[in-house]
Design an enzyme around this catalytic site. Structure first.
Site, PDB file in Angstrom:
ATOM      1  N   ASN A 139       1.947  22.861   3.960  1.00 61.31           N
ATOM      2  CA  ASN A 139       0.978  23.894   3.622  1.00 61.31           C
ATOM      3  C   ASN A 139      -0.430  23.337   3.799  1.00 61.31           C
ATOM      4  O   ASN A 139      -0.944  22.625   2.947  1.00 61.31           O
ATOM      5  CB  ASN A 139       1.196  24.365   2.179  1.00 61.31           C
ATOM      6  CG  ASN A 139       0.363  25.598   1.837  1.00 61.31           C
ATOM      7  OD1 ASN A 139      -0.551  25.964   2.586  1.00 61.31           O
ATOM      8  ND2 ASN A 139       0.684  26.228   0.724  1.00 61.31           N
ATOM      9  N   ASP A 141      -3.156  25.218   4.322  1.00 56.25           N
ATOM     10  CA  ASP A 141      -4.192  26.171   3.916  1.00 56.25           C
ATOM     11  C   ASP A 141      -3.590  27.096   2.856  1.00 56.25           C
ATOM     12  O   ASP A 141      -2.856  28.033   3.175  1.00 56.25           O
ATOM     13  CB  ASP A 141      -4.637  26.976   5.149  1.00 56.25           C
ATOM     14  CG  ASP A 141      -5.641  28.084   4.794  1.00 56.25           C
ATOM     15  OD1 ASP A 141      -6.024  28.195   3.600  1.00 56.25           O
ATOM     16  OD2 ASP A 141      -6.023  28.838   5.712  1.00 56.25           O
ATOM     17  N   ARG A 352      10.792  28.555  24.419  1.00 53.70           N
ATOM     18  CA  ARG A 352      12.210  28.521  24.072  1.00 53.70           C
ATOM     19  C   ARG A 352      12.616  29.985  23.980  1.00 53.70           C
ATOM     20  O   ARG A 352      11.984  30.763  23.262  1.00 53.70           O
ATOM     21  CB  ARG A 352      12.394  27.796  22.733  1.00 53.70           C
ATOM     22  CG  ARG A 352      13.836  27.788  22.178  1.00 53.70           C
ATOM     23  CD  ARG A 352      14.033  28.858  21.129  1.00 53.70           C
ATOM     24  NE  ARG A 352      15.312  28.758  20.429  1.00 53.70           N
ATOM     25  CZ  ARG A 352      15.837  29.731  19.689  1.00 53.70           C
ATOM     26  NH1 ARG A 352      15.181  30.877  19.543  1.00 53.70           N
ATOM     27  NH2 ARG A 352      16.982  29.581  19.095  1.00 53.70           N
ATOM     28  N   ASP A 354      14.725  32.866  22.812  1.00 53.36           N
ATOM     29  CA  ASP A 354      15.682  33.238  21.775  1.00 53.36           C
ATOM     30  C   ASP A 354      16.715  34.217  22.324  1.00 53.36           C
ATOM     31  O   ASP A 354      16.366  35.149  23.056  1.00 53.36           O
ATOM     32  CB  ASP A 354      14.911  33.907  20.627  1.00 53.36           C
ATOM     33  CG  ASP A 354      15.793  34.233  19.437  1.00 53.36           C
ATOM     34  OD1 ASP A 354      16.317  33.281  18.836  1.00 53.36           O
ATOM     35  OD2 ASP A 354      15.963  35.424  19.116  1.00 53.36           O
ATOM     36  N   GLU A 394      18.228  29.575  24.790  1.00 54.08           N
ATOM     37  CA  GLU A 394      19.158  29.393  23.672  1.00 54.08           C
ATOM     38  C   GLU A 394      20.515  29.935  24.086  1.00 54.08           C
ATOM     39  O   GLU A 394      20.663  31.125  24.344  1.00 54.08           O
ATOM     40  CB  GLU A 394      18.693  30.151  22.424  1.00 54.08           C
ATOM     41  CG  GLU A 394      19.598  29.836  21.221  1.00 54.08           C
ATOM     42  CD  GLU A 394      19.792  30.969  20.217  1.00 54.08           C
ATOM     43  OE1 GLU A 394      20.382  30.738  19.172  1.00 54.08           O
ATOM     44  OE2 GLU A 394      19.375  32.085  20.469  1.00 54.08           O
ATOM     45  N   ASP A 470      19.689  27.016  12.782  1.00 55.04           N
ATOM     46  CA  ASP A 470      20.857  27.893  12.749  1.00 55.04           C
ATOM     47  C   ASP A 470      22.149  27.168  12.363  1.00 55.04           C
ATOM     48  O   ASP A 470      23.213  27.788  12.331  1.00 55.04           O
ATOM     49  CB  ASP A 470      21.069  28.556  14.126  1.00 55.04           C
ATOM     50  CG  ASP A 470      20.033  29.637  14.432  1.00 55.04           C
ATOM     51  OD1 ASP A 470      19.429  30.183  13.486  1.00 55.04           O
ATOM     52  OD2 ASP A 470      19.829  29.924  15.623  1.00 55.04           O
ATOM     53  N   ARG A 518      16.713  25.297   5.787  1.00 54.68           N
ATOM     54  CA  ARG A 518      15.270  25.470   6.007  1.00 54.68           C
ATOM     55  C   ARG A 518      14.496  25.081   4.759  1.00 54.68           C
ATOM     56  O   ARG A 518      13.567  25.780   4.342  1.00 54.68           O
ATOM     57  CB  ARG A 518      14.990  26.928   6.401  1.00 54.68           C
ATOM     58  CG  ARG A 518      15.766  27.357   7.640  1.00 54.68           C
ATOM     59  CD  ARG A 518      15.807  28.861   7.845  1.00 54.68           C
ATOM     60  NE  ARG A 518      16.640  29.168   9.023  1.00 54.68           N
ATOM     61  CZ  ARG A 518      16.743  30.374   9.580  1.00 54.68           C
ATOM     62  NH1 ARG A 518      16.062  31.403   9.082  1.00 54.68           N
ATOM     63  NH2 ARG A 518      17.513  30.562  10.620  1.00 54.68           N
TER      64      ARG A 518
HETATM   65  C1  ARE Z   1      19.516  36.620   8.314  1.00 54.34           C
HETATM   66  C2  ARE Z   1      20.166  35.821   7.210  1.00 54.34           C
HETATM   67  C3  ARE Z   1      21.643  35.636   7.502  1.00 54.34           C
HETATM   68  C4  ARE Z   1      22.296  36.982   7.632  1.00 54.34           C
HETATM   69  C5  ARE Z   1      21.568  37.782   8.699  1.00 54.34           C
HETATM   70  C6  ARE Z   1      22.112  39.198   8.818  1.00 54.34           C
HETATM   71  O1  ARE Z   1      19.507  34.568   7.129  1.00 54.34           O
HETATM   72  O2  ARE Z   1      22.249  34.885   6.464  1.00 54.34           O
HETATM   73  O3  ARE Z   1      23.652  36.821   8.050  1.00 54.34           O
HETATM   74  O4  ARE Z   1      20.166  37.843   8.398  1.00 54.34           O
HETATM   75  O5  ARE Z   1      21.556  40.006   7.860  1.00 54.34           O
HETATM   76  C7  ARE Z   1      16.988  35.196  12.707  1.00 54.34           C
HETATM   77  C8  ARE Z   1      16.819  34.398  11.425  1.00 54.34           C
HETATM   78  C9  ARE Z   1      18.071  34.452  10.583  1.00 54.34           C
HETATM   79  C10 ARE Z   1      18.413  35.887  10.301  1.00 54.34           C
HETATM   80  C11 ARE Z   1      18.598  36.616  11.626  1.00 54.34           C
HETATM   81  C12 ARE Z   1      18.887  38.101  11.426  1.00 54.34           C
HETATM   82  O6  ARE Z   1      16.532  33.051  11.776  1.00 54.34           O
HETATM   83  O7  ARE Z   1      17.844  33.782   9.350  1.00 54.34           O
HETATM   84  O8  ARE Z   1      19.624  35.932   9.544  1.00 54.34           O
HETATM   85  O9  ARE Z   1      17.394  36.502  12.395  1.00 54.34           O
HETATM   86  O10 ARE Z   1      17.844  38.677  10.745  1.00 54.34           O
HETATM   87  C13 ARE Z   1      24.180  33.883  17.622  1.00 54.34           C
HETATM   88  C14 ARE Z   1      23.151  34.343  18.656  1.00 54.34           C
HETATM   89  C15 ARE Z   1      21.916  33.472  18.628  1.00 54.34           C
HETATM   90  C16 ARE Z   1      21.318  33.402  17.222  1.00 54.34           C
HETATM   91  C17 ARE Z   1      22.419  32.911  16.272  1.00 54.34           C
HETATM   92  C18 ARE Z   1      21.932  32.870  14.843  1.00 54.34           C
HETATM   93  O11 ARE Z   1      23.749  34.289  19.952  1.00 54.34           O
HETATM   94  O12 ARE Z   1      20.957  34.006  19.496  1.00 54.34           O
HETATM   95  O13 ARE Z   1      23.569  33.782  16.343  1.00 54.34           O
HETATM   96  N1  ARE Z   1      20.125  32.511  17.169  1.00 54.34           N
HETATM   97  C19 ARE Z   1      18.747  33.030  17.300  1.00 54.34           C
HETATM   98  C20 ARE Z   1      17.790  32.268  16.400  1.00 54.34           C
HETATM   99  C21 ARE Z   1      18.027  32.669  14.966  1.00 54.34           C
HETATM  100  C22 ARE Z   1      17.541  34.098  14.811  1.00 54.34           C
HETATM  101  C23 ARE Z   1      18.011  34.975  15.901  1.00 54.34           C
HETATM  102  C24 ARE Z   1      18.599  34.474  17.044  1.00 54.34           C
HETATM  103  C25 ARE Z   1      17.626  36.390  15.880  1.00 54.34           C
HETATM  104  O14 ARE Z   1      17.870  30.899  16.643  1.00 54.34           O
HETATM  105  O15 ARE Z   1      17.383  31.850  14.033  1.00 54.34           O
HETATM  106  O16 ARE Z   1      17.989  34.605  13.525  1.00 54.34           O
HETATM  107  O17 ARE Z   1      16.343  36.466  16.491  1.00 54.34           O
HETATM  108  C26 ARE Z   1      28.586  31.031  18.109  1.00 54.34           C
HETATM  109  C27 ARE Z   1      28.199  32.084  19.149  1.00 54.34           C
HETATM  110  C28 ARE Z   1      26.690  32.221  19.244  1.00 54.34           C
HETATM  111  C29 ARE Z   1      26.114  32.468  17.867  1.00 54.34           C
HETATM  112  C30 ARE Z   1      26.464  31.264  16.979  1.00 54.34           C
HETATM  113  C31 ARE Z   1      25.885  31.359  15.589  1.00 54.34           C
HETATM  114  O18 ARE Z   1      28.455  29.742  18.603  1.00 54.34           O
HETATM  115  O19 ARE Z   1      28.686  31.693  20.408  1.00 54.34           O
HETATM  116  O20 ARE Z   1      26.358  33.300  20.103  1.00 54.34           O
HETATM  117  O21 ARE Z   1      24.691  32.601  17.977  1.00 54.34           O
HETATM  118  O22 ARE Z   1      27.883  31.156  16.892  1.00 54.34           O
HETATM  119  O23 ARE Z   1      26.353  32.474  14.920  1.00 54.34           O
HETATM  120 CA    CA Z   2      -0.420  28.283   3.616  1.00 52.61          CA
END
Ligand code: ARE
Ligand code: CA
Length: 635
Positions: A139, A141, A352, A354, A394, A470, A518
């Site tokens: 943090n 600020d 990167r 997403d 990703e 993740d 996190r």
């Molecule tokens: C939040 C909560 C979760 C809850 C979810 C649903 O934290 O606990 O289950 O909401 O309500 C971002 C946030 C997460 C958030 C999510 C939804 O960081 O905290 O979860 O948004 O709001 C797959 C995708 C891959 C994705 C992963 C997580 O293919 O793209 O799932 N990763 C990216 C980012 C994440 C991000 C998102 C996408 C969305 O890195 O941080 O989540 O923008 C296997 C499969 C993969 C799968 C993987 C994990 O290996 O092959 O395809 O990845 O499992 O599930």
């Molecule tokens: Ca701050």
């Protein structure tokens, strides 16, 4: 044919031009045991004529130890992509050799790649990346902190948590509304720790654009840094300081490009709001006459639309056909989202991507021709601003279809070829925490197989991390044994690919699955009096000192399943390094066959971690390695 003597890869001693242009002939060197064979051939497929071609190899030299013969042959220069394998004959038997291994009958896949004109950024090959989840790092600020009840979004009132406390919300389902106050000023103030203390020079930031949640994967506005993280000016300042050499090595910065979906608070969509932003025009959810209506896919307007994984706050972007409004908005021209942040005055060094596999048209979820077309256009857009910028996709599985012809990504997050196998070997569980043990020989063939799917330049820019935002934390997956973190760090910093440290993994930060992965960074650990931090610093210095660890050959030296030892060589024209990893908890005495990478008898090697010196004798080095630790023997 004695299979144990056969070797080739696209390291500098065996491939004259790993980054050929259309006018560079590629001379390949192939190794066999001395006197073992009578002839060798390169057989390559040329995409220009769709035919296989043969090149007879000639004997060129012996290696330094006199144990091996080196054969050579040259693939002529042209602009077309080619794929090659070797055929080796000893008068009675024939063996085939390609990137996937050795076989007695001709292989049909796993050939080495020659892609004229393709190269990945050298700073990615030579750098070490540090990944920051901005709300949880530092943090810098307190004036911009999100306070309790500052706003309510998706039924969740914001919660301000004190640094060091738990990451779980008071109201179930509201984890994304918990804020700790970390921001871009905090990253800026701690660049000395990242760049000088640790020695990492590439910063990867999880999403930073305005969004109601702590993770910001639901973008409200792609052109504005979230006020809780600072402003566009703060970002500009941070980028300048990352690039500057005043606080450590001059570095690079990449941002998280969340382009599969926006947030539902984005003015383009307009389904929810949470702050005082007034949208100049109605969004697609509010009016079918919206200029952004085509940005999304509605099954029935407005209630039913395509999303990321059924999450209604993440409406999926509809990329339409080439030249569509959505494509132009995201990457089409100067001023698009992708280009704005690459251009001045910002000048980030890459994206990167997403959920990159899902970008598509019509609410479909990718992995088809449209997704690949979008990725090719996106690459062209990125490289048109800065040919040296990088694109990291990703993807959790085999990402080779985006990586194997040089027209889409430069690398990918290496869940498949690093995180998963290394976790299974060291922790005995996969990245999701399910029990899965791996012995060194299986580990080695997994690693070989995943490397073989990729051009050499891509292998060297795959991002190798122990954990991410993740997955569970590596330290926790490994049962909290810090020695396993030491072993993981040694592996990561000596393997092929861009080592990537998820903030806190350098001291063994604990945490289960999202959101517990996190936690707020514990700054009392961020000193070299922490053994893991000191080791990280030492390892990065070693990696920076020895180009062989970055762009050298990779050669398996030992897979001892009984004693759980894995050893491999990394070498180039100037240095020969042997990395020895001990997967057991006990100190073990290990004999490593280093003649395989031509370390001569009587010569000395030094363990760069301890300073202990050993003499090569009988083609081997015998050393003792602590449990869950390693040695880096260099000549
Ligand atoms: C939040 C909560 C979760 C809850 C979810 C649903 O934290 O606990 O289950 O909401 O309500 C971002 C946030 C997460 C958030 C999510 C939804 O960081 O905290 O979860 O948004 O709001 C797959 C995708 C891959 C994705 C992963 C997580 O293919 O793209 O799932 N990763 C990216 C980012 C994440 C991000 C998102 C996408 C969305 O890195 O941080 O989540 O923008 C296997 C499969 C993969 C799968 C993987 C994990 O290996 O092959 O395809 O990845 O499992 O599930
Ligand atoms: Ca701050």
């Amino acid at each position: 044919v004695e299979w144990a003597g056969l070797f080739h890869d696209q390291g500098p001693l065996y491939d004259s031009a790993p980054e050929p242009t259309a006018s560079t002939p590629v001379t390949l060197t192939f190794r066999t045991f001395k006197g073992d064979i009578t002839s060798a051939n390169i057989k390559y497929y040329d995409s220009a004529d769709g035919q296989f071609h043969w090149v007879a190899m000639h004997w060129a030299a012996n290696d330094a130890t006199g144990t091996y013969d080196l054969w050579q042959g040259t693939i002529p220069a042209t602009s077309s992509k080619k794929y090659y394998r070797f055929q080796i004959n000893d008068g009675t038997a024939t063996a085939w050799y390609n990137a996937a291994g050795i076989t007695s009958s001709e292989p049909s896949s796993g050939d080495f790649f020659v892609i004229p004109g393709f190269k990945t950024p050298s700073w990615m090959k030579n750098g070490v990346m540090y990944q920051v989840f901005p709300d949880r790092f530092y943090n810098g600020d307190t004036g911009n902190d999100v306070t309790n009840g500052a706003y309510t979004y998706a039924g969740c009132a914001t919660e301000q948590h004190a640094w060091g406390t738990g990451v779980t919300a008071n109201v179930s389902g509201c984890n994304s509304a918990v804020f700790f106050g970390g921001d871009l000023a905090g990253v800026d103030q701690k660049l000395g720790y990242i760049k000088s203390t640790l020695g990492a020079d590439i910063i990867y930031l999880n999403p930073i654009f305005s969004s109601p949640t702590n993770h910001k994967y639901d973008t409200q506005n792609y052109y504005t840094v979230d006020p809780a993280f600072g402003s566009n000016a703060t970002l500009q300042q941070l980028i300048g300081d990352v690039h500057s050499a005043s606080n450590g090595p001059s570095g690079y910065i990449i941002l998280d490009g969340v382009f599969n979906h926006s947030g539902d608070s984005n003015c383009w969509f307009g389904a929810q709001s949470y702050d005082a932003i007034t949208c100049p025009q109605q969004g697609a959810y509010q009016s079918q006459a919206s200029p952004y209506y085509s940005y999304y896919t509605f099954q029935t307007w407005p209630g039913s639309y395509s999303t990321f994984f059924g999450i209604s706050s993440m409406p999926k972007l509809d990329y339409g056909a080439s030249g569509s409004a959505t494509r132009n908005q995201i990457y089409g021209n100067s001023g698009s989202v992708v280009q704005t942040w690459l251009e001045q005055p910002y000048g980030i060094d890459g994206w990167r991507l997403d959920a990159a596999q899902y970008l598509d048209a019509g609410g479909n979820n990718g992995s088809d021709a449209t997704n690949h077309q979008i990725m090719q256009e996106l690459r062209t857009a990125v490289k048109s601003v800065n040919p040296n910028a990088t694109i990291v996709g990703e993807y959790w599985g085999d990402a080779s279809s985006w990586l194997d012809d040089g027209t889409e990504w430069d690398g990918a997050m290496n869940y498949n070829g690093f995180t998963q196998p290394v976790s299974e070997w060291i922790c005995g569980v996969d990245e999701s925490g399910n029990s899965a043990a791996l012995v060194p020989s299986k580990l080695d063939s997994w690693l070989l197989g995943t490397r073989a799917d990729l051009p050499i330049d891509v292998q060297q820019t795959m991002t190798n991390f122990l954990g991410s935002h993740d997955t569970s934390r590596f330290a926790t997956r490994c049962g909290g044994d810090i020695w396993k973190t030491y072993l993981g760090l040694i592996f990561q910093m000596t393997y092929v690919g861009t080592p990537t440290i998820y903030y806190g993994d350098e001291y063994g930060m604990q945490g289960g699955a999202d959101p517990d992965n996190r936690r707020s960074f514990d700054w009392s650990q961020a000193t070299t009096s922490n053994t893991a931090v000191a080791l990280t610093q030492q390892l990065i210095r070693i990696r920076n000192t020895y180009p062989a660890l970055r762009t050298g050959s990779f050669m398996t030296l030992l897979t001892d399943d009984t004693n759980d030892i894995y050893a491999f060589g990394r070498f180039d024209q100037n240095n020969r390094v042997a990395v020895v990893l001990n997967g057991t908890g006990n100190t073990e005495t290990v004999t490593v066959p280093v003649y395989e990478e031509s370390m001569t008898n009587g010569s000395q090697v030094t363990d760069l971690l301890t300073g202990t010196k050993y003499t090569v004798s009988g083609g081997t080095v015998t050393l003792s390695v602590e449990g869950h630790y390693g040695a880096i023997l260099a000549q």
